[in-house]
Design an enzyme around this catalytic site. Sequence first.
Site, short mmCIF file in Angstrom:
data_model
loop_
_atom_site.label_atom_id
_atom_site.label_comp_id
_atom_site.label_asym_id
_atom_site.label_seq_id
_atom_site.Cartn_x
_atom_site.Cartn_y
_atom_site.Cartn_z
N SER A 78 42.71 39.60 47.13
CA SER A 78 42.80 40.99 46.50
C SER A 78 43.13 41.85 47.60
O SER A 78 42.84 41.56 48.92
CB SER A 78 41.64 41.46 46.10
OG SER A 78 41.42 42.62 45.72
N TYR A 123 32.92 42.44 47.26
CA TYR A 123 34.25 41.86 46.57
C TYR A 123 35.26 41.85 47.67
O TYR A 123 35.85 40.74 47.82
CB TYR A 123 34.35 42.71 45.67
CG TYR A 123 35.75 42.28 44.78
CD1 TYR A 123 37.00 42.90 44.86
CD2 TYR A 123 35.56 41.17 43.85
CE1 TYR A 123 38.01 42.19 44.18
CE2 TYR A 123 36.55 40.76 43.24
CZ TYR A 123 37.90 41.38 43.15
OH TYR A 123 38.87 40.94 42.41
#
Lengths: 79, 224
Positions: free
Chosen positions: B116, B129
Site C-alpha cells: 500500500s 496498517y
Amino acid sequence: MSIDVSEFCVMFAEAAEQPDGSITVATIFREIDGWDSVTLLGVLAAIDDRYGASLSASDIESVSSVGEVAELVSTRASR
Amino acid sequence: MDAAVGAGATVLATGRDGIRLQAVAARQLPGRVRVQTIIADLSQDEGRARLAEECPILDGIVLAAGRLDLRPIRMLDRDALHRSMSGTLDIMLLPLQALMSARKIADSGSVVWVGSVAGSIGAAGHGAYGGAKAAVEAISRTLAVEVCARGIRSNVVCPAEVDTPMLRSVPERGSALQHDRRYLLGPGRPADVAASIVFLLSDAARWITGTTLCVDGGFTASRR
C-alpha cells in the site's frame, strides 16, 4: 443496548482531546475546536474499544450532534 | 483473479469466506475449470496447514490481505497494534511460509505481495496498517535475495485508494475520492491493480525482483 449518555460525553471529550466537561449531547461534533479527520478516527476507535460498536463512514455522515452519535452507538453497542 | 484467468492461468483462490469464494469461482466460463477454491481460515494454524497440504505446486502466488483498522497512534495500544499487524502482516506472510515449507512454490515462480502507498507516506490513522505494509516491502526484498537461486521472484504492488468495500468504510474518503486532485489520473479500480499483479506473475517480468511497483494514479508523485 442502552448506554450511559453522560459517560459517553466524557469518553467523547477524552477521545477528541477536549477539556473535561466540554462535550454535551447538543455539541455539534464537526464544530469542535480543531476537529478534523484525525479527531474523527480517534473518536471512532474509542467508541469501538469501549462499546464494541463499529460505526461506518455513512453512519457518521448522516448525523451532526454528539447525542445522535450516542444514539447510533446504543443501537450497535455490545458492551 | 479475472485478470489472471484471462491471461491463461489456472487459479486457486483461498480464504475463509466460502460463499464469496464460490461466487467468484462461479463467474468463470462453465466447463473451463480455471478457478479452484480451498476454503481455509488463514489466520489459524489449522487453516494454513490444510492449505499447505491440499495446495498443488504453484507457479505464482498473490498475497492480498489486510485489516484496515484506522486509529491514531496515540490510541494504538498493544492489543490494537497486534490485531492490526496480525490481520495484515501475519495473514500474508504465514501462509506463504507454510507453503514454502511444504515446497509448494515452484522453481521460477513469482510471489506478488499487495502492499500500500500507506507504507511509504504518512496518512492519518494508518500507523499500524502502513507499518505492516512497509514491513511487507522489506520482507519481499529479503525473500527475493533468499530464493533467487531457484529463480523465484518476489515483488510488491502498492496501490493507493481504490474503489472497494474496504475503502468505502473509511470515513470521509470514500466520497472524497472522486474529487481528489492528487490522483492525477482520477480514481482507480481493482482491475488497474490486478493488471499489474498479473504482469509481475508473468514471464514478461522475468528480470524483475525485489522491487515495488507503485500503482496509484500518480498520487505519490503529485504535489497538488
